[in-house]
Motif scaffolding. Structure first.
Motif, mmCIF file in Angstrom:
data_model
loop_
_atom_site.group_PDB
_atom_site.id
_atom_site.type_symbol
_atom_site.label_atom_id
_atom_site.label_comp_id
_atom_site.label_asym_id
_atom_site.label_seq_id
_atom_site.Cartn_x
_atom_site.Cartn_y
_atom_site.Cartn_z
ATOM 1 N N PHE A 195 0.832 -1.201 0.000
ATOM 2 C CA PHE A 195 0.000 0.000 0.000
ATOM 3 C C PHE A 195 0.868 1.252 0.000
ATOM 4 N N GLU A 196 1.910 1.271 0.841
ATOM 5 C CA GLU A 196 2.804 2.425 0.885
ATOM 6 C C GLU A 196 3.519 2.619 -0.446
ATOM 7 N N GLY A 197 3.833 1.516 -1.122
ATOM 8 C CA GLY A 197 4.447 1.620 -2.444
ATOM 9 C C GLY A 197 3.525 2.310 -3.440
ATOM 10 N N MET A 198 2.240 1.985 -3.369
ATOM 11 C CA MET A 198 1.263 2.649 -4.245
ATOM 12 C C MET A 198 1.144 4.122 -3.899
ATOM 13 N N VAL A 199 1.092 4.437 -2.606
ATOM 14 C CA VAL A 199 0.985 5.835 -2.178
ATOM 15 C C VAL A 199 2.188 6.636 -2.679
ATOM 16 N N GLU A 200 3.374 6.063 -2.577
ATOM 17 C CA GLU A 200 4.584 6.758 -3.022
ATOM 18 C C GLU A 200 4.573 7.012 -4.525
ATOM 19 N N GLU A 201 4.089 6.039 -5.299
ATOM 20 C CA GLU A 201 4.013 6.248 -6.746
ATOM 21 C C GLU A 201 3.075 7.402 -7.086
ATOM 22 N N VAL A 202 1.913 7.425 -6.431
ATOM 23 C CA VAL A 202 0.947 8.500 -6.692
ATOM 24 C C VAL A 202 1.510 9.842 -6.228
ATOM 25 N N ALA A 203 2.157 9.852 -5.070
ATOM 26 C CA ALA A 203 2.719 11.101 -4.544
ATOM 27 C C ALA A 203 3.719 11.718 -5.520
ATOM 28 N N GLU A 204 4.504 10.876 -6.164
ATOM 29 C CA GLU A 204 5.473 11.381 -7.147
ATOM 30 C C GLU A 204 4.751 12.043 -8.325
ATOM 31 N N LYS A 205 3.682 11.413 -8.791
ATOM 32 C CA LYS A 205 2.926 11.970 -9.916
ATOM 33 C C LYS A 205 2.155 13.224 -9.509
ATOM 34 N N LEU A 206 1.839 13.332 -8.222
ATOM 35 C CA LEU A 206 1.062 14.468 -7.711
ATOM 36 C C LEU A 206 1.943 15.659 -7.364
ATOM 37 N N SER A 207 3.246 15.461 -7.248
ATOM 38 C CA SER A 207 4.139 16.472 -6.674
ATOM 39 C C SER A 207 4.102 17.811 -7.400
ATOM 40 N N ALA A 208 4.047 17.799 -8.716
ATOM 41 C CA ALA A 208 4.057 19.070 -9.462
ATOM 42 C C ALA A 208 2.805 19.882 -9.153
ATOM 43 N N PHE A 209 1.652 19.230 -9.136
ATOM 44 C CA PHE A 209 0.415 19.940 -8.797
ATOM 45 C C PHE A 209 0.441 20.398 -7.340
ATOM 46 N N ALA A 210 0.932 19.554 -6.447
ATOM 47 C CA ALA A 210 0.986 19.907 -5.028
ATOM 48 C C ALA A 210 1.822 21.160 -4.815
ATOM 49 N N LEU A 211 2.859 21.334 -5.609
ATOM 50 C CA LEU A 211 3.695 22.529 -5.510
ATOM 51 C C LEU A 211 2.932 23.763 -5.991
ATOM 52 N N ARG A 212 2.228 23.618 -7.125
ATOM 53 C CA ARG A 212 1.470 24.758 -7.667
ATOM 54 C C ARG A 212 0.329 25.173 -6.742
ATOM 55 N N ALA A 213 -0.274 24.201 -6.078
ATOM 56 C CA ALA A 213 -1.454 24.474 -5.251
ATOM 57 C C ALA A 213 -1.132 24.472 -3.767
ATOM 58 N N ALA A 214 0.120 24.673 -3.404
ATOM 59 C CA ALA A 214 0.541 24.567 -2.005
ATOM 60 C C ALA A 214 -0.214 25.528 -1.095
ATOM 61 N N ALA A 215 -0.609 26.695 -1.626
ATOM 62 C CA ALA A 215 -1.286 27.695 -0.797
ATOM 63 C C ALA A 215 -2.731 27.327 -0.498
ATOM 64 N N ALA A 216 -3.268 26.331 -1.182
ATOM 65 C CA ALA A 216 -4.688 26.000 -1.038
ATOM 66 C C ALA A 216 -5.066 25.690 0.401
ATOM 67 N N ALA A 217 -4.258 24.870 1.059
ATOM 68 C CA ALA A 217 -4.606 24.388 2.393
ATOM 69 C C ALA A 217 -4.509 25.458 3.471
ATOM 70 N N THR A 218 -3.978 26.627 3.141
ATOM 71 C CA THR A 218 -3.840 27.696 4.134
ATOM 72 C C THR A 218 -5.029 28.643 4.143
ATOM 73 N N ALA A 219 -5.953 28.495 3.192
ATOM 74 C CA ALA A 219 -7.084 29.412 3.078
ATOM 75 C C ALA A 219 -8.152 29.097 4.132
ATOM 76 N N PRO A 220 -8.933 30.097 4.518
ATOM 77 C CA PRO A 220 -9.996 29.875 5.509
ATOM 78 C C PRO A 220 -10.992 28.813 5.053
ATOM 79 N N HIS A 221 -11.348 27.922 5.963
ATOM 80 C CA HIS A 221 -12.370 26.886 5.747
ATOM 81 C C HIS A 221 -12.013 25.903 4.622
ATOM 82 N N PHE A 222 -10.723 25.764 4.347
ATOM 83 C CA PHE A 222 -10.290 24.833 3.304
ATOM 84 C C PHE A 222 -10.788 23.414 3.589
ATOM 85 N N HIS A 223 -11.136 22.700 2.506
ATOM 86 C CA HIS A 223 -11.473 21.286 2.658
ATOM 87 C C HIS A 223 -11.259 20.545 1.342
#
Length: 335
Positions: A195-223
Motif C-alpha cells: 500500500f505504501e508503495g502505491m501511495v509513493e508512486e501516486v505522490a510522485e505523480k502528484l508532486s508538481a500539482f501539489a507545488l502549484r497548489a501549495a497555498a490551497a490548504a492555508t485558506a480559511p475553511h479549506f477542505h
C-alpha cells in the motif's frame, strides 16, 4: 394535445471510463435537473492497458453490450440532446479511435474522446455545488480507473448558477487510476508495505500539482471534496451501511480521523471479505485499495480536517453544461 401536460426535454449524459460505463437521463427543473433514468455497469474497458497499448476484444465486447443498453434507455426516454464521452482508456489505447468508430457503426452512438483538461473541468462542474460556501479554497478530485483529475478552486463561491470552473486556479490529470495502479502493484491481497508503495508512486505523480497548489490548504475553511467509487466506498464503510444508499453518502462530511479509520479497516480485510461487502462487490474488490492509496496521497499533500463525499461527477457536469448552453433555467416554461 389539449389537456395533456407538455413533456419536458430529456437530456442524457454518458461517461465511459476505464472501469465503468455510466448513464444519466434527466429533465431540467427550476434550478437544476431531475434524474429520470440511470444505468451503471463495470466493464473494465481499460483492462490490461497497464501492460499493453490496446483495448482487448473481450473488454470491447463487454463495453459494447453495456452501450447498447444505454442506447435503448435513451430511446425509451425520448432523449433530445445527449453528450457521450470516453476518457483515459480510449485516450491511451492505439485502437481507441477504431473502437469509437465501431461503436458509431454498431451501436449508433457518437463517442467523443475528451482531453484531460475537459475531464477535470467536468468533474468540477459536476460536484462543485457540494463545496462549503464559506470555503475560500477547495481541492476537488476524481479518482478514476485510468487517471485521477484534481483541481484547486480558489476564492469564495459566487451564486450557484455561476460556472464553477471560473474558480479553477490550477488543475492536473494524473496518469494513474485504480485499474492501472492495481495492475502494477496487485490488488487482491494488499499488504501495508504494498500500500505504501502505491501511495509513493501516486505522490510522485502528484508532486508538481501539489507545488502549484501549495497555498490551497492555508485558506480559511479549506477542505477536500472527492468523487469516485473509492470515496463513496469509504463513506459507506464509515456509515456501516448494510447496502449502498446514495442519499446518505452524497454530501456526507467526514473528518480526517474517520477517513483514516475507514482506510485502515479496509487494509485489514482480505479479497473475499471485500467481495462479500455489498458496498464494494466482487467487481471492485481488487481495486478499492488502489483507490485508497490515491486518496491517501492526496490527503498527505493537502492535509485537511474535512473531506466531503460526492456521489456525482462527470455525468452531472455534462448535464449542467448542456442545460446551461440551452438556457433552460432562463425559460419561464421550466417549473
Amino acid at each position: 394535445m389539449p389537456g395533456r401536460e407538455r413533456r419536458r426535454a430529456a437530456y442524457a449524459a454518458l461517461d465511459l471510463g476505464t472501469n465503468n460505463c455510466r448513464l444519466l437521463v434527466a429533465e431540467p427543473t427550476f434550478s437544476g435537473f431531475r434524474v429520470i433514468d440511470a444505468f451503471s455497469r463495470i466493464v473494465r474497458l481499460g483492462e490490461g492497458l497497464g501492460t499493453s497499448d490496446r483495448l482487448s476484444e473481450a473488454a470491447i465486447e463487454r463495453t459494447v453490450e453495456a452501450l447498447r443498453i444505454c442506447r435503448s434507455k435513451m430511446q425509451a426516454r425520448g432523449v433530445q440532446r445527449a453528450k457521450i464521452i470516453a476518457t483515459e482508456a480510449c485516450r491511451l489505447a492505439v485502437n481507441g479511435a477504431a473502437f469509437v468508430e465501431r461503436v458509431r457503426r454498431g451501436v449508433g452512438l457518437d463517442l467523443e474522446i475528451v482531453d484531460r483538461q475537459t475531464e477535470a473541468y467536468l468533474a468540477v462542474t459536476g460536484c462543485a455545488a457540494l463545496a462549503d460556501p464559506l470555503a475560500e479554497s477547495v481541492i476537488i478530485f476524481d479518482i478514476g480507473g485510468g487517471s485521477t483529475e484534481i483541481a484547486w478552486l480558489d476564492g469564495a463561491a459566487a451564486n450557484p448558477s455561476t460556472d464553477p470552473t471560473l474558480r479553477i486556479r490550477a488543475w492536473d490529470s494524473l496518469p494513474v487510476g485504480v485499474v492501472t495502479l492495481a495492475e502494477r502493484h496487485g490488488g487482491a491481497e494488499v499488504t501495508r508495505r504494498m500500500f505504501e508503495g502505491m501511495v509513493e508512486e501516486v505522490a510522485e505523480k502528484l508532486s508538481a500539482f501539489a507545488l502549484r497548489a501549495a497555498a490551497a490548504a492555508t485558506a480559511p475553511h479549506f477542505h477536500l471534496l472527492g468523487t469516485s467509487g473509492t470515496v463513496t466506498t469509504i463513506a459507506a464503510m464509515h456509515l456501516r451501511l448494510a447496502r449502498y444508499e446514495r442519499r446518505r453518502v452524497d454530501g456526507l462530511w467526514m473528518t480526517d480521523a474517520a477517513v483514516s479509520t475507514a482506510i485502515d479497516d479496509l487494509l485489514d480485510t482480505r479479497l473475499e471479505q471485500r467481495a462479500d461487502n455489498p458496498c464494494i462487490g466482487r467487481d471492485r474488490a481488487d481495486l478499492v485499495l488502489a483507490g485508497c492509496a490515491i486518496l491517501e496521497a492526496i490527503r498527505r499533500a493537502f492535509p485537511s480536517e474535512r473531506l466531503r463525499i460526492a456521489d456525482r461527477g462527470l455525468r452531472e457536469g455534462l448535464l449542467m453544461n448542456m442545460m446551461r448552453e440551452d438556457g433552460v433555467w432562463n425559460r419561464k416554461a421550466v417549473r
